[in-house]
Design a protein around this motif. Structure first.
Motif, PDB file in Angstrom:
ATOM      1  N   TYR A 149      36.813 112.924   8.020  1.00  0.00           N
ATOM      2  CA  TYR A 149      37.809 112.395   7.090  1.00  0.00           C
ATOM      3  C   TYR A 149      38.709 113.521   6.576  1.00  0.00           C
ATOM      4  O   TYR A 149      38.339 114.694   6.581  1.00  0.00           O
ATOM      5  CB  TYR A 149      37.111 111.694   5.926  1.00  0.00           C
ATOM      6  CG  TYR A 149      36.369 110.454   6.346  1.00  0.00           C
ATOM      7  CD1 TYR A 149      36.974 109.211   6.294  1.00  0.00           C
ATOM      8  CD2 TYR A 149      35.066 110.539   6.837  1.00  0.00           C
ATOM      9  CE1 TYR A 149      36.301 108.069   6.700  1.00  0.00           C
ATOM     10  CE2 TYR A 149      34.391 109.408   7.248  1.00  0.00           C
ATOM     11  CZ  TYR A 149      35.012 108.179   7.184  1.00  0.00           C
ATOM     12  OH  TYR A 149      34.346 107.056   7.605  1.00  0.00           O
ATOM     13  N   SER A 150      39.874 113.146   6.099  1.00  0.00           N
ATOM     14  CA  SER A 150      40.855 114.128   5.628  1.00  0.00           C
ATOM     15  C   SER A 150      40.392 114.760   4.318  1.00  0.00           C
ATOM     16  O   SER A 150      39.656 114.135   3.540  1.00  0.00           O
ATOM     17  CB  SER A 150      42.217 113.457   5.424  1.00  0.00           C
ATOM     18  OG  SER A 150      42.142 112.511   4.366  1.00  0.00           O
ATOM     19  N   PRO A 151      40.824 116.012   4.055  1.00  0.00           N
ATOM     20  CA  PRO A 151      40.450 116.678   2.798  1.00  0.00           C
ATOM     21  C   PRO A 151      40.881 115.895   1.559  1.00  0.00           C
ATOM     22  O   PRO A 151      40.180 115.913   0.547  1.00  0.00           O
ATOM     23  CB  PRO A 151      41.182 118.023   2.880  1.00  0.00           C
ATOM     24  CG  PRO A 151      41.348 118.264   4.351  1.00  0.00           C
ATOM     25  CD  PRO A 151      41.566 116.910   4.955  1.00  0.00           C
ATOM     26  N   SER A 152      42.025 115.214   1.636  1.00  0.00           N
ATOM     27  CA  SER A 152      42.499 114.454   0.474  1.00  0.00           C
ATOM     28  C   SER A 152      41.545 113.316   0.124  1.00  0.00           C
ATOM     29  O   SER A 152      41.326 113.018  -1.059  1.00  0.00           O
ATOM     30  CB  SER A 152      43.899 113.891   0.751  1.00  0.00           C
ATOM     31  OG  SER A 152      43.884 113.021   1.875  1.00  0.00           O
ATOM     32  N   PHE A 153      40.966 112.689   1.140  1.00  0.00           N
ATOM     33  CA  PHE A 153      40.001 111.616   0.887  1.00  0.00           C
ATOM     34  C   PHE A 153      38.673 112.187   0.415  1.00  0.00           C
ATOM     35  O   PHE A 153      38.053 111.653  -0.512  1.00  0.00           O
ATOM     36  CB  PHE A 153      39.794 110.786   2.153  1.00  0.00           C
ATOM     37  CG  PHE A 153      38.758 109.702   2.006  1.00  0.00           C
ATOM     38  CD1 PHE A 153      39.020 108.564   1.256  1.00  0.00           C
ATOM     39  CD2 PHE A 153      37.509 109.820   2.613  1.00  0.00           C
ATOM     40  CE1 PHE A 153      38.059 107.560   1.109  1.00  0.00           C
ATOM     41  CE2 PHE A 153      36.556 108.829   2.472  1.00  0.00           C
ATOM     42  CZ  PHE A 153      36.839 107.702   1.723  1.00  0.00           C
ATOM     43  N   ARG A 154      38.240 113.277   0.995  1.00  0.00           N
ATOM     44  CA  ARG A 154      36.960 113.880   0.631  1.00  0.00           C
ATOM     45  C   ARG A 154      36.963 114.435  -0.793  1.00  0.00           C
ATOM     46  O   ARG A 154      35.902 114.584  -1.411  1.00  0.00           O
ATOM     47  CB  ARG A 154      36.617 114.997   1.614  1.00  0.00           C
ATOM     48  CG  ARG A 154      36.344 114.535   3.036  1.00  0.00           C
ATOM     49  CD  ARG A 154      35.683 115.620   3.849  1.00  0.00           C
ATOM     50  NE  ARG A 154      34.385 115.957   3.287  1.00  0.00           N
ATOM     51  CZ  ARG A 154      33.730 117.092   3.560  1.00  0.00           C
ATOM     52  NH1 ARG A 154      34.265 117.985   4.378  1.00  0.00           N
ATOM     53  NH2 ARG A 154      32.558 117.335   3.030  1.00  0.00           N
ATOM     54  N   TRP A 155      38.154 114.705  -1.325  1.00  0.00           N
ATOM     55  CA  TRP A 155      38.277 115.223  -2.690  1.00  0.00           C
ATOM     56  C   TRP A 155      37.656 114.280  -3.706  1.00  0.00           C
ATOM     57  O   TRP A 155      37.117 114.708  -4.726  1.00  0.00           O
ATOM     58  CB  TRP A 155      39.764 115.434  -2.992  1.00  0.00           C
ATOM     59  CG  TRP A 155      40.061 115.898  -4.383  1.00  0.00           C
ATOM     60  CD1 TRP A 155      39.912 117.165  -4.881  1.00  0.00           C
ATOM     61  CD2 TRP A 155      40.575 115.105  -5.453  1.00  0.00           C
ATOM     62  NE1 TRP A 155      40.311 117.201  -6.209  1.00  0.00           N
ATOM     63  CE2 TRP A 155      40.720 115.945  -6.586  1.00  0.00           C
ATOM     64  CE3 TRP A 155      40.942 113.767  -5.572  1.00  0.00           C
ATOM     65  CZ2 TRP A 155      41.201 115.492  -7.804  1.00  0.00           C
ATOM     66  CZ3 TRP A 155      41.420 113.307  -6.796  1.00  0.00           C
ATOM     67  CH2 TRP A 155      41.556 114.161  -7.888  1.00  0.00           C
ATOM     68  N   ILE A 156      37.680 112.975  -3.428  1.00  0.00           N
ATOM     69  CA  ILE A 156      37.126 111.991  -4.353  1.00  0.00           C
ATOM     70  C   ILE A 156      35.642 112.246  -4.588  1.00  0.00           C
ATOM     71  O   ILE A 156      35.152 112.190  -5.714  1.00  0.00           O
ATOM     72  CB  ILE A 156      37.340 110.553  -3.820  1.00  0.00           C
ATOM     73  CG1 ILE A 156      38.817 110.261  -3.655  1.00  0.00           C
ATOM     74  CG2 ILE A 156      36.674 109.533  -4.750  1.00  0.00           C
ATOM     75  CD1 ILE A 156      39.095 108.952  -2.942  1.00  0.00           C
ATOM     76  N   GLY A 157      34.916 112.511  -3.511  1.00  0.00           N
ATOM     77  CA  GLY A 157      33.470 112.656  -3.613  1.00  0.00           C
ATOM     78  C   GLY A 157      32.959 114.075  -3.728  1.00  0.00           C
ATOM     79  O   GLY A 157      31.796 114.289  -4.087  1.00  0.00           O
ATOM     80  N   SER A 158      33.825 115.066  -3.449  1.00  0.00           N
ATOM     81  CA  SER A 158      33.328 116.447  -3.458  1.00  0.00           C
ATOM     82  C   SER A 158      34.206 117.412  -4.243  1.00  0.00           C
ATOM     83  O   SER A 158      33.852 118.584  -4.384  1.00  0.00           O
ATOM     84  CB  SER A 158      33.197 116.961  -2.014  1.00  0.00           C
ATOM     85  OG  SER A 158      34.446 116.887  -1.333  1.00  0.00           O
ATOM     86  N   GLY A 159      35.348 116.934  -4.755  1.00  0.00           N
ATOM     87  CA  GLY A 159      36.252 117.821  -5.483  1.00  0.00           C
ATOM     88  C   GLY A 159      35.973 117.864  -6.968  1.00  0.00           C
ATOM     89  O   GLY A 159      35.211 117.051  -7.506  1.00  0.00           O
ATOM     90  N   ASN A 160      36.604 118.829  -7.637  1.00  0.00           N
ATOM     91  CA  ASN A 160      36.518 118.965  -9.088  1.00  0.00           C
ATOM     92  C   ASN A 160      37.891 118.734  -9.706  1.00  0.00           C
ATOM     93  O   ASN A 160      38.926 118.941  -9.051  1.00  0.00           O
ATOM     94  CB  ASN A 160      36.024 120.357  -9.489  1.00  0.00           C
ATOM     95  CG  ASN A 160      34.583 120.591  -9.090  1.00  0.00           C
ATOM     96  OD1 ASN A 160      33.805 119.647  -8.946  1.00  0.00           O
ATOM     97  ND2 ASN A 160      34.209 121.855  -8.903  1.00  0.00           N
ATOM     98  N   ILE A 161      37.904 118.309 -10.976  1.00  0.00           N
ATOM     99  CA  ILE A 161      39.153 118.190 -11.704  1.00  0.00           C
ATOM    100  C   ILE A 161      39.786 119.572 -11.807  1.00  0.00           C
ATOM    101  O   ILE A 161      39.107 120.552 -12.105  1.00  0.00           O
ATOM    102  CB  ILE A 161      38.930 117.604 -13.112  1.00  0.00           C
ATOM    103  CG1 ILE A 161      38.268 116.224 -13.018  1.00  0.00           C
ATOM    104  CG2 ILE A 161      40.241 117.511 -13.872  1.00  0.00           C
ATOM    105  CD1 ILE A 161      39.074 115.199 -12.288  1.00  0.00           C
TER     106      ILE A 161
END
Length: 317
Positions: A149-161
């Motif tokens: 999956y794209s990094p933009s989508f993965r940001w939802i589950g693995s990114g920080n504010i």
């Protein structure tokens, strides 16, 4: 007077849940020095996100006096649909997520139609959907795990504010709970939900379109199953047709531990969140204490039975 008594019972129920959570945390903190660290507490909140998102939709259904056994399978089906669109079809992630949400809500609405219009028992209707959605996921995926999956989508589950250590998925979960709290507390739809769970026939005679409210309730359960799928797939960077197996049991347990009654008409979404946190704390603590996964299943089962038994005893008073 009746509303005041009900509010008092809700407050006492939440207070009991908070006390249980505090006692558990103190006990586990004494047994494991790692438990109360900031990193572990954030880890617990990340671990419960998927279950908590599922549980808030499950709570809506339980408040009406129903049950939804299909949420785990809907989660898997939505994940495969999004994976086929995003990874195999090159569709924009936003479009794919919207499509997944529509699929989840459609499955929930179908449950609601079977229950309200065709008068099937909620357990039977959602059991059928559980099998249908799981079969659809297996067929669509053809046994394949969809990854990449794209990094933009993965940001939802693995990114920080940005600029913080707060995971996006935790903020997303809290915003979702705030939205459902507003719906139940300040909108007439929320009053209808509790009224149906308390006395469906009296609610119908008062002029409420009970069938429509039930369809909306199960649609919301399908919605949260889809949103939980978004979080899970983005977190794992993969969609599997066997994902979500048994998740419906954790969602039900979270609602009941949080004070919801399986007979309907009573509960609070913040209590459900506390119930999900308690489930996460127990699992995390058992892992830190090196308790075997087999014994963990036994302990969790005992806790679920104890919560339902306690709920039954409260209902007799």
């Amino acid at each position: 007077m009746t509303m005041n008594l009900k509010s008092l019972k809700l407050d006492l129920s939440k207070l009991t849940t908070v006390i249980v959570l505090v006692v558990l945390s103190v006990l586990l903190g004494m047994l494991s020095p790692v438990f109360m660290t900031q990193a572990n507490l954030i880890n617990i909140m990340q671990q419960i996100t998927v279950n908590a998102v599922l549980a808030v939709g499950m709570s809506i259904v339980i408040f009406t006096g129903g049950i939804d056994l299909s949420v785990g399978s809907i989660l898997a089906f939505v994940g495969i649909v999004m994976g086929k669109l995003m990874v195999d079809g090159g569709v924009n992630p936003v479009v794919a997520v919207v499509a997944g949400v529509v699929v989840g809500m459609a499955c929930g609405a179908f449950n609601g139609m079977l229950i309200s219009k065709f008068k099937l028992q909620p357990m039977i209707a959602t059991l059928g959907m559980m099998s249908m959605a799981r079969g659809a996921a297996l067929t669509l995926a053809n046994g394949r795990t969809i990854t990449g999956y794209s990094p933009s989508f993965r940001w939802i589950g693995s990114g920080n504010i940005m600029g913080t250590r707060i995971p996006v998925q935790i903020l997303f979960m809290l915003i979702l709970y705030a939205g459902f709290h507003y719906l139940l507390r300040y909108r007439k739809y929320g009053r209808f939900i509790y009224s149906i769970g308390g006395n469906e026939e009296a609610t119908r005679l008062s002029g409420v379109n009970v069938d429509r409210v039930k369809i909306l309730a199960y649609s919301l359960s399908g919605l949260t199953a889809a949103l939980a799928s978004v979080v899970l797939v983005s977190k794992l960077n993969s969609a599997q047709s066997i994902a979500g197996t048994g998740y419906e049991l954790d969602a039900i347990a979270s609602a009941v531990i949080g004070g919801a009654r399986l007979t309907g008409g009573f509960g609070n979404v913040w209590g459900t969140l506390l119930g999900a946190i308690i489930m996460g704390v127990i699992r995390n603590g058992l892992n830190l204490l090196n308790v075997s996964s087999y014994l963990q299943q036994l302990i969790i089962g005992v806790i679920i039975i104890a919560a339902v038994l306690f709920d039954s005893l409260k209902g007799r008073k």
